[in-house]
Design a protein around this motif. Sequence first.
Motif, mmCIF file in Angstrom:
data_model
loop_
_atom_site.group_PDB
_atom_site.id
_atom_site.type_symbol
_atom_site.label_atom_id
_atom_site.label_comp_id
_atom_site.label_asym_id
_atom_site.label_seq_id
_atom_site.Cartn_x
_atom_site.Cartn_y
_atom_site.Cartn_z
ATOM 1 N N ARG A 1 50.145 46.498 43.771
ATOM 2 C CA ARG A 1 50.070 45.533 43.034
ATOM 3 C C ARG A 1 51.090 45.190 41.422
ATOM 4 O O ARG A 1 50.384 45.590 40.231
ATOM 5 C CB ARG A 1 48.653 44.728 43.107
ATOM 6 C CG ARG A 1 48.121 44.551 44.515
ATOM 7 C CD ARG A 1 46.488 43.975 44.075
ATOM 8 N NE ARG A 1 46.757 42.415 43.650
ATOM 9 C CZ ARG A 1 45.879 41.774 43.615
ATOM 10 N NH1 ARG A 1 44.545 42.183 43.913
ATOM 11 N NH2 ARG A 1 46.657 40.473 43.253
ATOM 12 N N ASP B 1 51.096 42.581 40.297
ATOM 13 C CA ASP B 1 50.310 41.904 39.171
ATOM 14 C C ASP B 1 48.983 42.434 38.321
ATOM 15 O O ASP B 1 48.874 41.634 37.503
ATOM 16 C CB ASP B 1 49.929 40.277 39.606
ATOM 17 C CG ASP B 1 48.855 41.130 41.073
ATOM 18 O OD1 ASP B 1 48.060 41.554 40.909
ATOM 19 O OD2 ASP B 1 48.255 39.804 41.297
ATOM 20 N N ASN B 2 49.075 43.696 38.394
ATOM 21 C CA ASN B 2 48.156 44.522 37.561
ATOM 22 C C ASN B 2 48.594 45.259 36.597
ATOM 23 O O ASN B 2 49.850 45.804 36.003
ATOM 24 C CB ASN B 2 47.488 45.407 38.675
ATOM 25 C CG ASN B 2 46.230 46.810 38.227
ATOM 26 O OD1 ASN B 2 46.574 47.242 36.913
ATOM 27 N ND2 ASN B 2 45.384 46.356 38.346
#
Length: 360
Positions: free
Chosen positions: A92, A94-95
């Motif tokens: 991910r 967006d981590n």
Amino acid sequence: MLYWLANLSDGGDVFNLFRYITFRAGAAFFTALIFGFLFGRPLIDILRRKQGKGQPIRSDGPQTHFAKAGTPTMGGLLILSAMLFSTLLWARLDNGYIWITLGVTYGYALIGFADDYAKVTKQNVKGVSSRTRMLLGLALAAVAAVAAAWLHPADLSNRLALPIFKDVLINLSYFFIPFGMLVIVGAANAVNLTDGLDGLAIMPAMIAAGTLGAIAYVVGRVDFTNYLGVHFVPGTGELLVFTAALIGGGLGFLWYNAPPAAVFMGDTGSLALGGALGAIAVCTKHELVLAIVGGLFVVEALSVIIQVAYFKRTGKRVFLMAPIHHHFEKKGWAEPQIVIRFWIISLILALIGLATLKIR
């Protein structure tokens, strides 16, 4: 990146698999492994053509190492390329913890690449000055420690968690930043010192990464943390994808680095892998557990510190040669014997590190 395919799912189709960290971690492992197998030989051929004489060999090192003259270095590029491709594909993006770890890993890779490049072009074992390397490493580690402290939950930020004594949190306040820097820089340089025999550093690095990846997954799930009594650090589970990619890329590299090595990892790889381990430990609040899981690296680094300090004080040596793996070479141990025994020690220490999750 492929995580976003989960948005196409209605909950009962193949796209739903992309929601699961364990599925994406498995996919990241195989992606990096296949990448290593596909591009390993072409990369080695390029490095051999570009480097000519390969990595220079220390004149004061074990005599058996002179047979390795001409072996190309910078093989860490294979691990790092496989890791980056696989992580960007399956994690991910967006981590924040993923980006902290990637930043540290590839920042240290650039430092190591500059050092390897200087050694190869000058055909001298002295590359970039240790002072420059240290200052750049500290700067990277400082940014990572600040970012991690900012991402941590308020009740954990700037605090040191203790293994076994799980209810104890030591508030380091602003001292957490230099502490985090010490963990990251220390891990990077410890792995770098260990990388002195064919296959010696990569397997313990993979074992440590696998252990830290499992810890990251556990502390990122509130159900597991409640059961085990450890601190919940939301978002860290995604680091399992990164460590799976590291292991896959590492195995692809080990295929070519197993004795006799067709390519050396170089500082490009060893500094990057060590930095990655330190960054994961800081992100997951398991800095002290890293000292157990990466105990082999700690011993290698301590052997150098002890040797230098004792020699400056007395003019005598504690070990026949430091780091300690060279000591055993001087005692007559065969290189594969040292490597495999050190692997066994790393595995034992990893199991002890995992056991701290359960011990109360």
